[in-house]
Scaffold this motif. Structure first.
Motif, PDB file in Angstrom:
ATOM      1  N   GLU A  95     -12.787 -24.713   6.229  1.00 30.09           N
ATOM      2  CA  GLU A  95     -13.418 -23.725   7.094  1.00 30.09           C
ATOM      3  C   GLU A  95     -14.676 -24.342   8.078  1.00 30.09           C
ATOM      4  N   GLU A 151     -16.656 -25.880  -8.396  1.00 29.25           N
ATOM      5  CA  GLU A 151     -15.291 -25.156  -8.482  1.00 29.25           C
ATOM      6  C   GLU A 151     -15.440 -25.146 -10.124  1.00 29.25           C
ATOM      7  N   GLY A 208      -4.428 -22.155  -8.114  1.00 32.51           N
ATOM      8  CA  GLY A 208      -5.716 -21.544  -7.876  1.00 32.51           C
ATOM      9  C   GLY A 208      -6.658 -22.552  -7.237  1.00 32.51           C
ATOM     10  N   ILE A 209      -6.940 -23.526  -7.898  1.00 25.73           N
ATOM     11  CA  ILE A 209      -8.902 -24.023  -7.531  1.00 25.73           C
ATOM     12  C   ILE A 209      -8.149 -24.737  -6.522  1.00 25.73           C
ATOM     13  N   ALA A 261     -17.648 -29.115  -3.213  1.00 28.73           N
ATOM     14  CA  ALA A 261     -16.918 -27.654  -3.782  1.00 28.73           C
ATOM     15  C   ALA A 261     -15.720 -27.952  -4.966  1.00 28.73           C
ATOM     16  N   ALA A 311      -9.362 -24.236   0.842  1.00 34.00           N
ATOM     17  CA  ALA A 311      -9.957 -23.081   1.569  1.00 34.00           C
ATOM     18  C   ALA A 311     -11.353 -23.516   2.130  1.00 34.00           C
ATOM     19  N   ILE A 312     -12.207 -23.879   1.186  1.00 34.27           N
ATOM     20  CA  ILE A 312     -13.620 -23.809   1.788  1.00 34.27           C
ATOM     21  C   ILE A 312     -13.959 -25.120   2.576  1.00 34.27           C
ATOM     22  N   GLN A 359      -6.377 -24.199  -3.926  1.00 30.05           N
ATOM     23  CA  GLN A 359      -6.188 -23.223  -3.061  1.00 30.05           C
ATOM     24  C   GLN A 359      -7.465 -23.427  -2.024  1.00 30.05           C
ATOM     25  N   ARG A 360      -8.795 -23.082  -3.338  1.00 28.78           N
ATOM     26  CA  ARG A 360      -9.735 -22.762  -3.339  1.00 28.78           C
ATOM     27  C   ARG A 360     -10.394 -23.925  -3.019  1.00 28.78           C
ATOM     28  N   VAL A 361     -10.377 -24.600  -3.357  1.00 28.34           N
ATOM     29  CA  VAL A 361     -11.469 -25.603  -2.223  1.00 28.34           C
ATOM     30  C   VAL A 361     -10.597 -25.970  -0.927  1.00 28.34           C
TER      31      VAL A 361
END
Length: 91
Positions: free
Chosen positions: A91, A11, A80-81, A7, A87-88, A83-85
């Motif tokens: 999962e 990213e 932001g990065i 991830a 979230a991945i 948070q995105r990582v």
């Protein structure tokens, strides 16, 4: 752990994970390392285990996590990065 690294590689637009572990203090490479370390510790690895798996000592891992926390507060792009990582990985 592989999901975390994959991830972060994606990213940051790195070619492969070796870009994360390159011994440099270029900010975006440091941020990538710090994010990996932080998430590895969040999923249950100790700082020592994380350091062993990533070729650094535990104090570097702890320092990186501390610095990441500061960056997340002060830098919207890194926040932001992260948070995105996260979230991945969740999962």
């Amino acid at each position: 752990m592989v999901e975390v690294i994959d991830a972060v590689v994606h990213e940051f637009g790195f070619e492969d994970e070796s870009d994360i572990w390159e011994r440099t203090r270029v900010p975006y490479r440091c941020w990538a390392r710090w994010i990996v370390w932080s998430l590895m510790c969040e999923i249950g690895l100790s700082a020592k285990q994380t350091g062993v798996r990533t070729g650094r000592d535990h104090s570097s891992v702890l320092n990186g996590i501390t610095r990441l926390r500061e960056e997340v507060v002060n830098n919207a792009d890194i926040r932001g990065i992260f948070q995105r990582v996260s979230a991945i990985v969740d999962e």
